[in-house]
Design an enzyme around this catalytic site. Sequence first.
Site, PDB file in Angstrom:
ATOM      1  CE1 TYR A  61      -3.279  -2.783   0.288  1.00 55.87           C
ATOM      2  CE2 TYR A  61      -3.607  -2.260   2.595  1.00 55.87           C
ATOM      3  CZ  TYR A  61      -3.925  -3.008   1.481  1.00 55.87           C
ATOM      4  OH  TYR A  61      -4.899  -3.977   1.577  1.00 55.87           O
ATOM      5  N   GLY A 221     -18.269  -2.911  -5.563  1.00 58.13           N
ATOM      6  CA  GLY A 221     -17.590  -1.915  -6.380  1.00 58.13           C
ATOM      7  C   GLY A 221     -16.100  -2.107  -6.520  1.00 58.13           C
ATOM      8  N   PRO A 224     -14.078  -4.225 -11.702  1.00 59.98           N
ATOM      9  CG  PRO A 224     -12.395  -4.007 -13.319  1.00 59.98           C
ATOM     10  CD  PRO A 224     -12.731  -4.742 -12.049  1.00 59.98           C
TER      11      PRO A 224
END
Length: 294
Positions: A61, A221, A224
């Site tokens: 991250y 969500g 895609p």
Amino acid sequence: MTSTRTRPHPGGLATLSGRSVARIGYGAMQLRAEGPDDEPVAVLRRAVELGVDHLDTAQFYGDGLVNRRIHTALAPYPEHLVLVSKVGATPAPGEEVPLRLAQRPEDLRAQVDDNLRSLGTDRIDVVNLRRADAAPGLVAEGDQVVDLDDQLATMVDLRDAGKIGAIGLSHVSADQLRHALPVGIVCVQNAYSLVDRSSEAVLDLCREHDIAWVPYFPLGGGWPGQRQVTELPAVVDTAARLGVTPAQVGLAWLLAHAPQTLLIPGTRSVGHLEENLAAGDLALDAETMATLGP
């Protein structure tokens, strides 16, 4: 130090690696954007103030940026805080998907060491092995196709060496989880929500073996074309009737659906953090649960 009895526990308590933690924790991925540290540090500190004691992160991250912010905000770490990271990928800045797979045993060892350095600790409570056998997400090819047993042996070695406290899995099938059970799996992170229940069989196995279930993309969500939970008419109607947000309804459904569920919703906003944690106070009755999804 604040005792377990007097600390708040958003969503109530469940068990992770033999430790009692609040059922709503915090996923730090959204803190990876470049910029001043003030806002991310404020979110992390507020999360702990409000009872978050399960913090999920990864070295990839922001190429260690999120871990360094966690260290800045929270070190020396409270004894009650369970730090969880994951391995299986490394950063690929500038690429369309800013990650590349790193599945080989030597890669896993290096990633654990990188996490330890950036978090400023000598032991990570839980490390999740993120597999890459099937879409959606990156799929392993070439030398990144690694036997699960080889990876598990590496994780056990890291646990025996004291670098990690316990082993989790991510993006796995029910067969893979069943195969890995003998090494002692404490949690599973798979995509799961009201719009993606493809991992129901994995959740059933977690129920059977009392393994913590930590769904990522809890509001959908994430892939895609996938819908958002907050767009579902039943969720929107329920939120309006109860005077809460659709996101809170989606999170509350997950908590009610399985008692070993631990949530790690992420945000860069203190206000949104507080809304997420308040979902733990939302009780959905049987009729509402049936309307939303059994």
